[in-house]
Motif scaffolding. Structure first.
Motif, PDB file in Angstrom:
ATOM      1  N   ILE A 199      -0.282   5.208  -8.186  1.00 49.98           N
ATOM      2  CA  ILE A 199      -0.719   4.324  -9.088  1.00 49.98           C
ATOM      3  C   ILE A 199      -0.863   3.041  -8.368  1.00 49.98           C
ATOM      4  N   ASN A 200      -1.937   2.088  -8.730  1.00 54.11           N
ATOM      5  CA  ASN A 200      -2.035   0.964  -7.981  1.00 54.11           C
ATOM      6  C   ASN A 200      -1.608  -0.229  -8.714  1.00 54.11           C
ATOM      7  N   VAL A 201      -0.434  -0.582  -8.375  1.00 51.40           N
ATOM      8  CA  VAL A 201       0.411  -1.884  -9.019  1.00 51.40           C
ATOM      9  C   VAL A 201       0.136  -2.937  -7.955  1.00 51.40           C
ATOM     10  N   PRO A 202      -0.688  -4.014  -8.518  1.00 53.10           N
ATOM     11  CA  PRO A 202      -1.071  -5.260  -7.915  1.00 53.10           C
ATOM     12  C   PRO A 202      -0.080  -5.902  -7.013  1.00 53.10           C
ATOM     13  N   GLN A 240       4.175  -6.772  -8.097  1.00 53.03           N
ATOM     14  CA  GLN A 240       5.052  -6.207  -7.321  1.00 53.03           C
ATOM     15  C   GLN A 240       6.204  -7.519  -6.929  1.00 53.03           C
ATOM     16  N   GLU A 253       0.724  -1.254   0.013  1.00 53.56           N
ATOM     17  CA  GLU A 253      -0.156  -0.016   0.074  1.00 53.56           C
ATOM     18  C   GLU A 253       0.775   1.292   0.033  1.00 53.56           C
ATOM     19  N   THR A 278       3.664   1.493  -1.846  1.00 51.37           N
ATOM     20  CA  THR A 278       3.954   1.688  -3.155  1.00 51.37           C
ATOM     21  C   THR A 278       2.783   2.506  -3.780  1.00 51.37           C
ATOM     22  N   ALA A 279       1.483   2.199  -3.680  1.00 51.68           N
ATOM     23  CA  ALA A 279       0.546   3.049  -4.174  1.00 51.68           C
ATOM     24  C   ALA A 279       0.398   4.426  -3.731  1.00 51.68           C
ATOM     25  N   LYS A 280       0.937   4.568  -2.301  1.00 52.40           N
ATOM     26  CA  LYS A 280       0.813   6.083  -1.922  1.00 52.40           C
ATOM     27  C   LYS A 280       2.126   6.914  -2.589  1.00 52.40           C
TER      28      LYS A 280
END
Length: 668
Positions: free
Chosen positions: A306-309, A313, A298, A300-302
């Protein structure tokens, strides 16, 4: 770094057009500076950053490319042929400088036949700009460009007693390198020696006496790790540059160096008919312990927006060799020895961003930039700068690091230092600004500008009360000037009066490290000790090579900020003129101006609006042990024009306590 596409396809399936592949290299951090089509091969000129030495070999680039394209990475399968005898019976390794050589390995191969290399190897080497010499040298160069691990082959029969000694060079020792350069060695250089003499300059170049020739039949193969800083200094001092020292200066993989050694030995046995001696001579000061770094998906997304599954990752990190393990809401990664640049969560997130593609990060149509009024600190800083520049001082902006020796000059024995391996000089965080400003004075003196007045407002880092505590960082104001102590004192007073006009500024004589004995004092604001002032001592001036006397002062800016009052009040212009009187008092030599003015302030006189110091006189008209101090007193009434008689009465009121306290007499 030249990368051959034909060579690269040995380890990863590449099916992209040449230009598209070059663009992909740039997108993942390997800036493509050029593409050269040579015959049946395509060569990419890639810019490799200093923190990624693994990219200095085809395998490192192939691993990145495989991850970026979701293809399989296929490193060469290496299997050493069976050996005869034992390595301990034919050679040994003695590392006498483990700080400069953390790991050294040696293998021995007998019955080699030195000759030309196969055409496929010659083609690969020529594609990346290396010429073919013979099969043994070509194999070490091939593995160098494959694993980013420099190797060196010695003619074993030319090594005295057939053994290796890794040591610092002896005073006056010389060596002729394989390019026939006579090298004069010094004790701060690392050499590879046999039982009698140096035979190679560690990490840079081998010696002419033990190079492989057509008559060589037995080889000792070196694979090692050398200190980057020592390698760089030695290379520059001797004027020797090679593909090897280029890599050693950036750091090599201490684990994979044995893989590179095995790869080279297998090729020598295959292409030169060699026969292995069983075993490995391996001296490793501290075996590699893989650190663990965790990543929160989470987070990573912040950071990226972008949202990387999570699965993607994990896939990226696995492709990069980080062995990720999903544990609840975290991904635990084991950092391999070839990725020493990965030390924190943000580094792992950057790896994900590189492989997903920076172009996938969403761009906003607007950027929010809140506008806020200037804070108190900035306002006070600006006021201080305006006051001091108006007084003829120039602002200096200096480096935050000094030599630890400089700190001791000013009484700071316990300073915060960085690791000497990272920075051997100027490696201490400055506990005071004075060393930095005195260096600036020296720089001015060196270019013919000996008269300087400088100030700086910056952070200082005096060490805490014990080794475990953080430094007591604060912002300091410091001044230095060749114009004299009175000038520095006046400018300091002007600054304090501009920022905190209701604050009482005092100086109290007290010796201070770095300042001349008897010409130093502590600075007090409302009785609180907040700095020092005085003449720089002769020892400190000599240390910096300064020729003129320099006055200096320091002040803790937070103490001034606490007392700041930047609101200006207005008063009506006085209707009636003032009367000024100079009062020259003969007093004992040891009576200070501060003591004198304290008595003056103790006498309540509403008509007295100001008093100031004028001068001190010592001469024939003043008895020995005495001095004459002249002060100017200003009187004014808001209701009428004062007469001389009224002022005389005021002066008499002052003289009574002054005579009683100091036996003061009016100077004739």
């Amino acid at each position: 770094m030249n990368i051959s596409l034909n060579w690269l396809t040995e380890y990863v399936d590449v099916s992209l057009p040449a230009a598209e592949l070059g663009e992909l290299f740039t997108n993942i951090g390997l800036n493509c500076d050029g593409i050269d089509e040579t015959g049946s091969d395509i060569v990419y000129d890639l810019e490799v950053t200093s923190n990624r030495p693994d990219w200095l070999g085809h395998l490192g680039v192939a691993r990145e490319l495989a991850t970026a394209t979701s293809k399989k990475f296929q490193p060469p399968a290496v299997k050493l042929p069976a050996g005869q005898g034992q390595i301990a019976d034919v050679t040994s390794v003695d590392v006498q400088a483990p700080d400069l050589c953390p790991r050294y390995t040696a293998r021995v191969i007998k019955n080699v036949k030195v000759g030309p290399s196969p055409q496929w190897m010659i083609d690969y080497l020529e594609a990346v700009g290396m010429r073919s010499v013979n099969n043994i040298v070509d194999i070490t160069n091939f593995v160098l460009m494959e694993y980013a691990q420099p190797l060196h082959s010695f003619d074993y029969d030319k090594l005295a007693e057939g053994r290796i000694v890794v040591r610092r060079a002896l005073p006056g020792e010389t060596l002729v390198s394989i390019d026939e350069t006579t090298c004069k060695l010094t004790p701060d250089m690392l050499v590879i020696a046999d039982a009698k003499k140096a035979v190679a300059i560690a990490g840079i170049m081998g010696g002419l006496d033990t190079e492989v020739t057509n008559e060589t039949t037995t080889i000792l193969l070196e694979a090692a790790q050398f200190d980057p800083l020592t390698t760089r200094k030695t290379s520059r001092a001797l004027g020797l540059m090679s593909e090897s020292n280029y890599r050693f200066e950036r750091g090599v993989d201490p684990v994979a160096l044995d893989e590179a050694s095995q790869r080279a030995c297998a090729l020598i046995c295959e292409l030169a008919g060699g026969q292995m001696v069983e075993g490995l001579a391996d001296v490793w000061a501290t075996p590699y312990q893989a650190p663990q770094v965790t990543l929160r998906p989470e987070r990573t997304a912040k950071l990226l927006g972008i949202n990387v599954p999570v699965e993607r990752q994990v896939e990226i990190l696995a492709g990069l060799g980080l062995e990720p393990k999903l544990d609840g809401e975290k991904i635990a990664c084991t950092i391999p020895s070839f990725r020493a640049d990965l030390t924190r969560e943000a580094d792992l997130i950057e790896e994900v961003a590189r492989m997903v593609g920076y172009d996938k990060i969403t761009l906003l149509s607007k950027v929010a930039h809140p506008v806020r009024p200037m804070g108190l600190f900035e306002r006070i800083r600006r006021e201080a700068i305006h006051t001091l520049t108006a007084s003829g001082y120039s602002e200096a902006i200096t480096f935050s690091f000094i030599d630890a020796e400089e700190a001791t000059l000013f009484g700071f024995d316990n300073v915060i230092c960085v690791d000497k391996k990272v920075r051997r000089t100027n490696n201490a965080l400055r506990p005071t600004l004075l060393p930095s400003l005195l260096r600036a004075c020296k720089s001015n003196q060196a270019v013919g500008n000996p008269s300087v007045s400088l100030f700086e407002i910056a952070a200082v880092f005096p060490a805490g009360t014990d080794k475990e505590s953080l430094p007591e960082e604060y912002i300091q104001l410091a001044l230095v000037s060749t114009e004299g102590l009175q000038d520095v004192r006046g400018c300091l007073a002007a600054t304090v009066n501009r920022i905190a006009p209701q604050t009482k500024l005092e100086v109290k004589p007290a010796d201070s490290a770095g300042l001349a004995e008897g010409v130093a004092a502590v600075v007090l604001l409302d009785g609180e000790e907040v700095g020092q002032i005085g003449l720089v001592s002769a020892a400190v001036l000599k240390h910096y090579g300064l020729e003129k006397s320099i006055a200096a002062a320091t002040l803790k800016l937070p103490a001034l900020i606490e007392r700041a009052n930047l609101t200006r009040t207005a008063h009506l212009l006085p209707k009636f003129p003032p009367i000024n009187r100079d009062l020259s008092l003969v007093i004992d030599e040891d009576v200070t101006w501060g003591e004198l003015i304290k008595v003056v302030h103790s006498v309540a006189q509403p008509l007295r609006v100001a008093e100031k110091y004028v001068t001190t006189y010592r001469g024939k008209q003043v008895p020995a042990g005495k001095k004459s101090v002249t002060m100017n007193l200003e009187y004014r009434s808001a209701e009428e024009t004062l007469t001389g008689q009224q002022v005389d009465q005021q002066i008499e009121e002052l003289l009574t306590p002054l005579k009683a306290k100091f036996a003061a007499e009016l100077r004739a």
